[in-house]
Design an enzyme around this catalytic site. Structure first.
Site, PDB file in Angstrom:
ATOM      1  N   GLU A 175     -19.120  -7.028  10.546  1.00  0.00           N
ATOM      2  CA  GLU A 175     -20.094  -6.326  11.375  1.00  0.00           C
ATOM      3  C   GLU A 175     -21.089  -7.279  12.039  1.00  0.00           C
ATOM      4  O   GLU A 175     -21.531  -7.038  13.169  1.00  0.00           O
ATOM      5  CB  GLU A 175     -20.847  -5.286  10.536  1.00  0.00           C
ATOM      6  CG  GLU A 175     -20.012  -4.109  10.090  1.00  0.00           C
ATOM      7  CD  GLU A 175     -19.219  -4.373   8.816  1.00  0.00           C
ATOM      8  OE1 GLU A 175     -18.503  -3.458   8.359  1.00  0.00           O
ATOM      9  OE2 GLU A 175     -19.318  -5.500   8.273  1.00  0.00           O
TER      10      GLU A 175
ATOM     11  N   LYS B  32       0.844  -1.184   0.000  1.00  0.00           N
ATOM     12  CA  LYS B  32       0.000   0.000   0.000  1.00  0.00           C
ATOM     13  C   LYS B  32       0.889   1.246   0.000  1.00  0.00           C
ATOM     14  O   LYS B  32       1.870   1.322   0.742  1.00  0.00           O
ATOM     15  CB  LYS B  32      -0.890  -0.023   1.241  1.00  0.00           C
ATOM     16  CG  LYS B  32      -2.140   0.827   1.165  1.00  0.00           C
ATOM     17  CD  LYS B  32      -3.038   0.503   2.343  1.00  0.00           C
ATOM     18  CE  LYS B  32      -4.332   1.282   2.276  1.00  0.00           C
ATOM     19  NZ  LYS B  32      -5.217   0.944   3.414  1.00  0.00           N
TER      20      LYS B  32
ATOM     21  N   ARG C  68     -25.490  -4.156   7.370  1.00  0.00           N
ATOM     22  CA  ARG C  68     -24.910  -5.493   7.230  1.00  0.00           C
ATOM     23  C   ARG C  68     -25.185  -6.355   8.452  1.00  0.00           C
ATOM     24  O   ARG C  68     -25.081  -7.575   8.390  1.00  0.00           O
ATOM     25  CB  ARG C  68     -23.395  -5.364   7.002  1.00  0.00           C
ATOM     26  CG  ARG C  68     -23.037  -4.657   5.704  1.00  0.00           C
ATOM     27  CD  ARG C  68     -21.610  -4.124   5.740  1.00  0.00           C
ATOM     28  NE  ARG C  68     -20.615  -5.166   5.806  1.00  0.00           N
ATOM     29  CZ  ARG C  68     -19.948  -5.668   4.762  1.00  0.00           C
ATOM     30  NH1 ARG C  68     -20.205  -5.210   3.553  1.00  0.00           N
ATOM     31  NH2 ARG C  68     -19.044  -6.602   4.924  1.00  0.00           N
TER      32      ARG C  68
END
Length: 633
Positions: A367, A282, A395
């Site tokens: 979640e 990244k 979710r």
């Protein structure tokens, strides 16, 4: 400049590998220059440059659909598919920050919610097989962070059940979502990523297969599985997927274009579902991003490209106020614990984690698990505070309903970025939580209007141990205090109270300033207003019903959808109490709102002081409701 010659993937396929390496550097320079002006997801895109170039050289998009999970790393994909105008990235009329079908046939999945790509790929590849399009490949690019989501493993279970489809899963493994990826899968991949032998063994495997030139290449498909399987046993890479009966290739250096192309070619030729494990970095190629420990410029505002320093800023954010107050509450109450779903720093829980590292749990992009785990923590005598973005609360709705509410578990949900969030677009607006969550039996929902009431309502929330509580607040900076004229016995704050009780304005949370501005304009037109902040919007306070009885009309203002929103609930409560005062619910339309600034979106949907005041004046001027009698002081 090579980049100026690229308008479609076919242009990329015409380049040599050396030219593609030059192109990759040009793309990185372009991304840094462009995102420094507009802001956006820089770090993830710097990490997938070579991978994206290789994907478009090996596969034929859009004939071979490429699905990005979660889509914030699709900037390079946009560039290579003819969308190089980044001047208005994430602004109205400009490119979206995520894939968007209206922009290009190369964009397949618009949702920016993680861990869904493999289910999409499963369905698309099945459809291709069933409709005579079995020669088409489907590619899903998923980060190691998204592998912490349960949907990915449900999808892999089904994908591996049917081994006849041309489906390629590319695991873009950079060890992070926002922050470093957590959990057992992450530890396994980290072990692979950091083991010194992996690159050596991988290159040996390619050296062996490369020597199988001429007719021997016909045998390649038959023996390569054995070669890679043998080498994978040495590094134990294949063990993660072996029980799923799915082919594994890797790990591959994601910044070595030649190696990535070879791995993708092998996966393409295999004829069955394949996982290609690509290791990337990244923020690759830009030191300020690489050295940023917080999130490696995962998402950043406009910045100085020379230094990496973000421009502007200033002011106190809602998130910071929550973060500081939670630490203060945790100091006083050792039953308070924090849970987040791969959003430790964005939701502010990192502050508590620094002080109480053993009382904060990052469960990854999960979640549903976070919510039910919170119910378990509550059963064990703790009070969990689950901090997520409002858009992601959907979710876990089943778990809120059946695991938390049904069991009367004392769990507090803190919903950051509620309402209109702006430039991240339709799937990031937190506009459904009020309508969705208020149907949960026994739930209590707070919407603070300023920093002071956020602290107050958070403390009240963690004191509730017989059911779920919710505290929601928007993105951006917060004012310290919007003073109340008085507070009713049941906790409703009266922000303005004119002598002439024409209109009762019920302001939900951060809509308080807007409501007061609208009331000021109404006053200039000779219309008296009472502006109240319920503080706890669900359940509806009895004093709201009493106020409504004494006014000509009621107007609710909320930054959630009107359908099933707080205004609808107030209307129902009035009807049940036999109060016939009319209610006008002002809020967001039930549509997907395109990316734009928060201010522009609110203006478009009529949530401005002038628009609200004009509508109320029009309603009252044509109303048959008797004039209100002035209140006695």
């Amino acid at each position: 400049m090579l980049l100026s010659r690229i308008s479609s993937p076919s242009d990329v396929r015409k380049l040599s590998l050396d030219e593609c390496e030059t192109l990759s550097q040009e793309i990185r320079d372009f991304l840094i220059d462009s995102v420094s002006v507009t802001g956006g997801h820089l770090g993830p895109n710097l990490g997938v440059v070579e991978l994206t170039v290789a994907l478009h050289r090996v596969f034929d998009s859009p004939n071979d659909p490429i699905i990005w999970d979660t889509g914030h790393q699709s900037y390079v994909h946009k560039i290579l598919t003819g969308r190089r105008d980044f001047t208005h990235l994430r602004e109205a009329g400009g490119l979206a920050g995520y894939p968007q079908r209206s922009e290009s046939v190369h964009d397949i999945v618009e949702s920016s919610h993680a861990s869904s790509s493999l289910s999409w790929a499963d369905g698309i590849s099945k459809a291709f097989d069933m409709t005579g399009q079995s020669d088409r490949h489907v590619v899903a690019v998923i980060g190691d962070g998204a592998l912490t989501g349960g949907m990915t493993w449900e999808a892999l279970n089904n994908i591996s059940h049917d081994n006849s489809r041309r489906l390629v899963v590319v695991v873009n493994d950079n060890g992070r979502s926002y922050a470093p990826t957590i959990g057992g899968v992450a530890r396994f991949l980290s072990d692979v990523r950091t083991r010194p032998s992996y690159r050596t063994l991988h290159r040996v495997s390619w050296a062996i297969t490369k020597r199988l030139g001429g007719p021997a290449r016909a045998l390649y498909r038959g023996i390569r599985g054995g070669i890679h399987g043998f080498l994978s046993r040495f590094t134990n890479n294949e063990a993660l997927y072996s029980n799923l009966d799915i082919k594994y290739i890797g790990p591959v250096d994601g910044h070595n274009l030649r190696d990535v192309e070879r791995a993708l070619e092998q996966a393409k030729d295999y004829g069955s579902p394949v996982i290609v494990h690509v290791i990337t970095e990244k923020g690759r190629g830009y030191e300020p991003a690489r050295l940023n420990e917080a999130d490696q410029f995962h998402a950043i505002g406009a910045f100085d490209p020379m230094t990496g320093e973000e421009n502007g800023g200033g002011g106190q954010s809602w998130t910071t106020v929550f973060a500081d107050e939670l630490v203060a509450l945790a100091r006083k109450n050792d039953t308070v614990v924090g849970i987040t779903a791969a959003m430790l720093r964005p939701t502010g829980l990192s502050a508590m984690a620094e002080v109480f590292p053993d009382r904060v749990f990052d469960v990854g992009i999960a979640e549903q698990h976070a919510t039910t785990s919170a119910a378990g923590l509550a059963f064990g005598g703790l009070h969990p505070v689950v901090a997520v973005y409002a858009t992601f609360m959907g979710r876990a709705f089943d778990q809120v309903l059946m695991d938390v509410a049904l069991h009367k578990a004392g769990v507090t949900f803190v919903l950051d970025r509620s309402g209109v969030t702006g430039p991240d677009g339709a799937s990031h607006h937190g506009m459904w939580d009020l309508a969705m969550l208020q149907i949960v039996p026994g739930i209590r929902i707070a919407a603070p209007r300023d920093a002071s009431t956020l602290r107050e309502e958070l403390a009240e929330s963690v004191a509730v141990n017989d059911g779920p509580t919710v505290v929601r607040f928007p993105k951006g900076n917060v004012v310290e205090k919007i003073p109340a004229h008085r507070r009713t016995a049941d906790g409703v704050d009266v922000l303005r109270e004119d002598l002439q009780p024409d209109v009762l304005i019920v302001a939900v949370g951060a809509m308080a300033s807007l409501a007061l501005d609208a009331a000021g304009r109404l006053g200039e037109s000779g219309i008296g207003s009472t502006v109240v902040d319920p503080r706890w919007v669900i359940p509806v306070a009895s004093s709201i019903v009493d106020f409504a009885r004494d006014h000509r009309i009621v107007v609710s203002i909320e930054d959630g959808i009107r359908v099933g929103g707080v205004g609808t609930r107030i209307r129902q409560e009035l009807r049940e109490a036999g109060v016939d005062t009319g209610v006008d619910e002002l809020g967001l339309p039930d549509e997907f709102l395109e990316h734009d600034t928060r201010g522009n979106i609110l203006t478009r949907v009529g949530l401005t002081p002038d628009a609200i005041a004009s509508k109320i004046v029009s309603q009252l001027s044509g109303s048959t409701v008797p004039k209100a009698k002035p209140k006695k002081r």
